[in-house]
Design an enzyme around this catalytic site. Structure first.
Site, PDB file in Angstrom:
ATOM      1  N   HIS A  76     -10.163  -5.081 -14.962  1.00 53.41           N
ATOM      2  CA  HIS A  76      -8.902  -5.786 -15.199  1.00 53.41           C
ATOM      3  C   HIS A  76      -9.103  -7.279 -15.041  1.00 53.41           C
ATOM      4  O   HIS A  76      -9.590  -7.740 -14.013  1.00 53.41           O
ATOM      5  CB  HIS A  76      -7.823  -5.300 -14.207  1.00 53.41           C
ATOM      6  CG  HIS A  76      -7.134  -4.061 -14.675  1.00 53.41           C
ATOM      7  ND1 HIS A  76      -5.827  -3.786 -14.388  1.00 53.41           N
ATOM      8  CD2 HIS A  76      -7.580  -3.042 -15.433  1.00 53.41           C
ATOM      9  CE1 HIS A  76      -5.495  -2.630 -14.945  1.00 53.41           C
ATOM     10  NE2 HIS A  76      -6.537  -2.155 -15.572  1.00 53.41           N
ATOM     11  N   TYR A 205       3.632  -6.674 -11.209  1.00 50.99           N
ATOM     12  CA  TYR A 205       4.303  -6.873  -9.921  1.00 50.99           C
ATOM     13  C   TYR A 205       5.704  -7.421 -10.235  1.00 50.99           C
ATOM     14  O   TYR A 205       5.824  -8.546 -10.719  1.00 50.99           O
ATOM     15  CB  TYR A 205       3.547  -7.892  -9.066  1.00 50.99           C
ATOM     16  CG  TYR A 205       2.244  -7.366  -8.493  1.00 50.99           C
ATOM     17  CD1 TYR A 205       1.080  -7.313  -9.272  1.00 50.99           C
ATOM     18  CD2 TYR A 205       2.167  -6.923  -7.180  1.00 50.99           C
ATOM     19  CE1 TYR A 205      -0.107  -6.825  -8.750  1.00 50.99           C
ATOM     20  CE2 TYR A 205       0.976  -6.435  -6.645  1.00 50.99           C
ATOM     21  CZ  TYR A 205      -0.153  -6.394  -7.438  1.00 50.99           C
ATOM     22  OH  TYR A 205      -1.331  -5.909  -6.916  1.00 50.99           O
ATOM     23  N   PRO A 297       0.076  -3.178   1.477  1.00 52.13           N
ATOM     24  CA  PRO A 297      -0.776  -2.990   0.295  1.00 52.13           C
ATOM     25  C   PRO A 297      -0.495  -3.937  -0.871  1.00 52.13           C
ATOM     26  O   PRO A 297      -1.196  -3.890  -1.879  1.00 52.13           O
ATOM     27  CB  PRO A 297      -0.494  -1.535  -0.113  1.00 52.13           C
ATOM     28  CG  PRO A 297       0.823  -1.199   0.485  1.00 52.13           C
ATOM     29  CD  PRO A 297       0.974  -2.032   1.714  1.00 52.13           C
ATOM     30  N   LYS A 301      -5.674  -5.357  -0.525  1.00 55.83           N
ATOM     31  CA  LYS A 301      -6.779  -5.870   0.295  1.00 55.83           C
ATOM     32  C   LYS A 301      -7.370  -4.869   1.291  1.00 55.83           C
ATOM     33  O   LYS A 301      -8.488  -5.065   1.780  1.00 55.83           O
ATOM     34  CB  LYS A 301      -6.302  -7.102   1.090  1.00 55.83           C
ATOM     35  CG  LYS A 301      -6.115  -8.324   0.241  1.00 55.83           C
ATOM     36  CD  LYS A 301      -7.442  -8.987  -0.084  1.00 55.83           C
ATOM     37  CE  LYS A 301      -7.372  -9.905  -1.272  1.00 55.83           C
ATOM     38  NZ  LYS A 301      -7.696  -9.301  -2.543  1.00 55.83           N
ATOM     39  N   TYR A 389      -6.718 -12.839  -4.988  1.00 54.95           N
ATOM     40  CA  TYR A 389      -6.576 -11.473  -5.496  1.00 54.95           C
ATOM     41  C   TYR A 389      -7.946 -10.866  -5.841  1.00 54.95           C
ATOM     42  O   TYR A 389      -8.231  -9.725  -5.481  1.00 54.95           O
ATOM     43  CB  TYR A 389      -5.666 -11.455  -6.730  1.00 54.95           C
ATOM     44  CG  TYR A 389      -5.159 -10.080  -7.069  1.00 54.95           C
ATOM     45  CD1 TYR A 389      -3.932  -9.624  -6.588  1.00 54.95           C
ATOM     46  CD2 TYR A 389      -5.912  -9.215  -7.856  1.00 54.95           C
ATOM     47  CE1 TYR A 389      -3.473  -8.352  -6.887  1.00 54.95           C
ATOM     48  CE2 TYR A 389      -5.459  -7.943  -8.155  1.00 54.95           C
ATOM     49  CZ  TYR A 389      -4.236  -7.520  -7.671  1.00 54.95           C
ATOM     50  OH  TYR A 389      -3.783  -6.258  -7.956  1.00 54.95           O
TER      51      TYR A 389
HETATM   52  C1  LIG Z   1      -0.869   5.942   2.676  1.00 54.47           C
HETATM   53  C2  LIG Z   1      -1.762   4.740   2.434  1.00 54.47           C
HETATM   54  C3  LIG Z   1      -1.727   4.076   1.193  1.00 54.47           C
HETATM   55  C4  LIG Z   1      -2.546   2.970   0.963  1.00 54.47           C
HETATM   56  N1  LIG Z   1      -2.503   2.316  -0.244  1.00 54.47           N
HETATM   57  C5  LIG Z   1      -3.300   1.234  -0.443  1.00 54.47           C
HETATM   58  C6  LIG Z   1      -3.292   0.522  -1.647  1.00 54.47           C
HETATM   59  O1  LIG Z   1      -2.539   0.850  -2.566  1.00 54.47           O
HETATM   60  N2  LIG Z   1      -4.133  -0.555  -1.781  1.00 54.47           N
HETATM   61  C7  LIG Z   1      -5.009  -0.936  -0.766  1.00 54.47           C
HETATM   62  O2  LIG Z   1      -5.797  -1.879  -0.915  1.00 54.47           O
HETATM   63  N3  LIG Z   1      -5.026  -0.284   0.374  1.00 54.47           N
HETATM   64  C8  LIG Z   1      -4.209   0.786   0.560  1.00 54.47           C
HETATM   65  N4  LIG Z   1      -4.252   1.437   1.716  1.00 54.47           N
HETATM   66  C9  LIG Z   1      -5.210   0.979   2.681  1.00 54.47           C
HETATM   67  C10 LIG Z   1      -6.623   1.518   2.408  1.00 54.47           C
HETATM   68  O3  LIG Z   1      -6.546   2.821   1.902  1.00 54.47           O
HETATM   69  C11 LIG Z   1      -7.361   1.452   3.717  1.00 54.47           C
HETATM   70  O4  LIG Z   1      -7.437   0.086   4.075  1.00 54.47           O
HETATM   71  C12 LIG Z   1      -8.754   2.072   3.668  1.00 54.47           C
HETATM   72  O5  LIG Z   1      -8.661   3.466   3.564  1.00 54.47           O
HETATM   73  C13 LIG Z   1      -9.530   1.686   4.917  1.00 54.47           C
HETATM   74  O6  LIG Z   1     -10.704   2.419   4.989  1.00 54.47           O
HETATM   75  P1  LIG Z   1     -11.300   2.831   6.391  1.00 54.47           P
HETATM   76  O7  LIG Z   1     -12.570   3.531   6.073  1.00 54.47           O
HETATM   77  O8  LIG Z   1     -11.314   1.668   7.299  1.00 54.47           O
HETATM   78  O9  LIG Z   1     -10.233   3.833   7.040  1.00 54.47           O
HETATM   79  P2  LIG Z   1      -9.717   5.247   6.550  1.00 54.47           P
HETATM   80  O10 LIG Z   1      -9.772   5.376   5.085  1.00 54.47           O
HETATM   81  O11 LIG Z   1      -8.420   5.469   7.244  1.00 54.47           O
HETATM   82  O12 LIG Z   1     -10.775   6.274   7.130  1.00 54.47           O
HETATM   83  C14 LIG Z   1     -10.837   6.602   8.509  1.00 54.47           C
HETATM   84  C15 LIG Z   1     -11.476   7.959   8.640  1.00 54.47           C
HETATM   85  O13 LIG Z   1     -11.672   8.242  10.032  1.00 54.47           O
HETATM   86  C16 LIG Z   1     -11.361   9.593  10.258  1.00 54.47           C
HETATM   87  N5  LIG Z   1     -11.060   9.754  11.689  1.00 54.47           N
HETATM   88  C17 LIG Z   1      -9.986   9.311  12.373  1.00 54.47           C
HETATM   89  N6  LIG Z   1     -10.069   9.655  13.661  1.00 54.47           N
HETATM   90  C18 LIG Z   1     -11.232  10.327  13.811  1.00 54.47           C
HETATM   91  C19 LIG Z   1     -11.894  10.946  14.920  1.00 54.47           C
HETATM   92  N7  LIG Z   1     -11.332  10.948  16.142  1.00 54.47           N
HETATM   93  N8  LIG Z   1     -13.088  11.551  14.723  1.00 54.47           N
HETATM   94  C20 LIG Z   1     -13.663  11.547  13.494  1.00 54.47           C
HETATM   95  N9  LIG Z   1     -13.073  10.988  12.396  1.00 54.47           N
HETATM   96  C21 LIG Z   1     -11.890  10.376  12.562  1.00 54.47           C
HETATM   97  C22 LIG Z   1     -10.179   9.845   9.335  1.00 54.47           C
HETATM   98  O14 LIG Z   1      -9.978  11.225   9.072  1.00 54.47           O
HETATM   99  C23 LIG Z   1     -10.584   9.064   8.098  1.00 54.47           C
HETATM  100  O15 LIG Z   1     -11.319   9.860   7.181  1.00 54.47           O
HETATM  101  C24 LIG Z   1      -3.423   2.529   1.979  1.00 54.47           C
HETATM  102  C25 LIG Z   1      -3.443   3.184   3.212  1.00 54.47           C
HETATM  103  C26 LIG Z   1      -2.611   4.271   3.459  1.00 54.47           C
HETATM  104  C27 LIG Z   1      -2.636   4.946   4.812  1.00 54.47           C
END
Ligand SMILES: Cc1cc2nc3c(=O)[nH]c(=O)nc-3n(C[C@H](O)[C@H](O)[C@H](O)COP(=O)(O)OP(=O)(O)OC[C@H]3O[C@@H](n4cnc5c(N)ncnc54)[C@H](O)[C@@H]3O)c2cc1C
Length: 395
Positions: A76, A205, A297, A301, A389
């Site tokens: 995009h 947006y 969101p 980011k 962005y």
């Molecule tokens: C509902 C939702 C919608 C979103 N939409 C957007 C969006 O549109 N655009 C955007 O940029 N960002 C979005 N985000 C944010 C983005 O998805 C997150 O920033 C991203 O997933 C971060 O990645 P991460 O690996 O840090 O954490 P996560 O993806 O949360 O991964 C953490 C992992 O740790 C595991 N875990 C937790 N506790 C334990 C434990 N005790 N033992 C072992 N494993 C554990 C979990 O099961 C999970 O798999 C959204 C977030 C949510 C919750």
């Protein structure tokens, strides 16, 4: 799979942060074990982000995880800001020196990284719940976890908490060490997936007095759309027709543009929050991704910040592994936080500029519109938005 009792880096969480970190470490010859609480299907199907910044695209390619993204992702080159019934395009390459973003769902990125890890990487354990991080003060870190009904201990040199906002790693730091900063917003997003080709080639947006709306997509045949809704909204109160009717009103524009409707396959409500933990390290424990910070969101980011954190950490661990030097590990938190706060500000700016606060006055609405006109009319203001962005280059 036999799991060693000791590894160099114990990674808690197989979201984007944990999986990418394991991949980057493996390519630097550093062994790791990834512990994931949920099962594989759950992790691979969790609907979340969908926009990859230029830096994220480059990292995935460089570590051999970009092949399907390049085949199926949708590059995009801009977004549309829609307000006062008119659309204004922000062109990324011309405003950023050639940078752009890619639409590629987080679910797909996670599937690619899981497949690579299982085929080529160190142990990745699903349904392995970390229950405690121990030995941090003594410099003998370990993670206790439960897998297949039994408790195990994984000793390591470093623990990386990639376990999201509700994980246990942040809570393992003694009280008084971490400082947190947060803001909650008085609205949420009702997000839908619909089996209908996106009604625009690029994201829209939309600012409207009825509330914010976003048109996004996952593939050429699947649309992702969002509506600003009050906190506590039950998706069950939003039958499909009501959602499409409200989207029509919020995207209303002069001209012959039409929002195509289709079967809605998923509905969920996401609250909006900004949150930062400082520092992102306590001795041999490092926090990365949502475990350390959350953004609303609107700026796309969250996923990209998680990637940026683990790129910094993988580089620091590689230097330690090769030379024994800990300088980059010592700089980890400060290096990440500079980018985190920039992204926090951008996400806050996008959120507060595009969403009417339920309590806001007409004066506040005029200020929002003035800001949006400024972005539409001024190349400088548009460039500031575009550069944030597509993501600032990694340090
Ligand atoms: C509902 C939702 C919608 C979103 N939409 C957007 C969006 O549109 N655009 C955007 O940029 N960002 C979005 N985000 C944010 C983005 O998805 C997150 O920033 C991203 O997933 C971060 O990645 P991460 O690996 O840090 O954490 P996560 O993806 O949360 O991964 C953490 C992992 O740790 C595991 N875990 C937790 N506790 C334990 C434990 N005790 N033992 C072992 N494993 C554990 C979990 O099961 C999970 O798999 C959204 C977030 C949510 C919750």
């Amino acid at each position: 799979m036999s799991v060693p009792a000791r590894t160099t880096v114990a990674i808690i969480g197989a979201g984007p942060a944990g999986l990418l970190l394991a991949r980057l470490l493996q390519r630097s010859g550093i062994d790791s074990v990834v512990l994931e609480h949920r099962d594989r299907a759950y992790v691979e199907q969790r609907q979340r982000a969908g926009i990859l910044e230029q830096g994220t695209i480059d990292v995935l390619r460089a570590c051999g995880a970009g092949e399907r993204m390049d085949r199926e992702g949708l590059p995009h080159n801009g977004v549309e800001l829609r307000f006062d019934r008119r659309g204004h395009r922000i062109d990324f390459p011309s405003l950023t020196g050639g940078r752009a973003v890619m639409v590629y769902a987080q679910t797909e990125m996670v599937k690619d990284l899981v497949a690579l890890q299982l085929a080529e990487g160190g142990p990745l354990l699903f349904e392995a719940r970390a229950v405690a991080v121990e030995g941090l003060e003594a410099g003998q870190p370990s993670v206790r976890y439960v897998h297949e009904g039994r408790e195990h201990t994984l000793a390591c040199d470093f623990v990386v908490g990639c376990d999201g906002f509700h994980g246990i790693a942040r809570a393992a730091v003694p009280s008084g060490v971490l400082r947190t900063f947060d803001r909650e917003y008085p609205f949420s997003w009702l997000g839908i997936l619909a089996d209908v080709p996106p009604s625009s080639d690029e994201l829209i947006y939309a600012h409207s007095e009825r509330g914010f709306a976003l048109l996004s997509m996952r593939t050429p045949t699947v649309s992702r759309l969002y509506l600003q809704v009050p906190n506590g909204t039950d998706p069950g109160d939003w039958p499909d027709e009501r959602i499409w009717d409200e989207l029509d009103l919020r995207f209303a524009v002069d001209g012959d543009w039409k929002l195509e409707r289709g079967p809605i396959t998923s509905k969920s409500v996401t609250p909006m929050r900004s949150f930062v933990t400082e520092p992102m390290r306590y001795g041999p424990l490092f926090l990365a991704g949502d475990a350390a910070h959350i953004v609303p969101p609107t700026g796309a980011k969250g996923l990209n910040l998680a990637v940026a954190d683990v790129v910094v950490l993988a580089r620091a661990l590689a230097r330690w592994h090769e030379t024994g030097a800990a300088d980059l590990l010592d700089a980890y938190s400060d290096t990440c936080l500079r980018r985190v706060w920039r992204a926090e500000h951008f996400s806050y700016f996008m959120t507060t500029t595009l969403h009417p606060d339920p309590a806001q006055s007409d004066f506040d609405t005029r200020l929002q519109l003035s800001q949006l006109h400024r972005i539409a009319d001024s190349e400088t203001a548009a460039a500031e938005l575009a550069q944030n962005y597509v993501g600032l280059p990694f340090e």
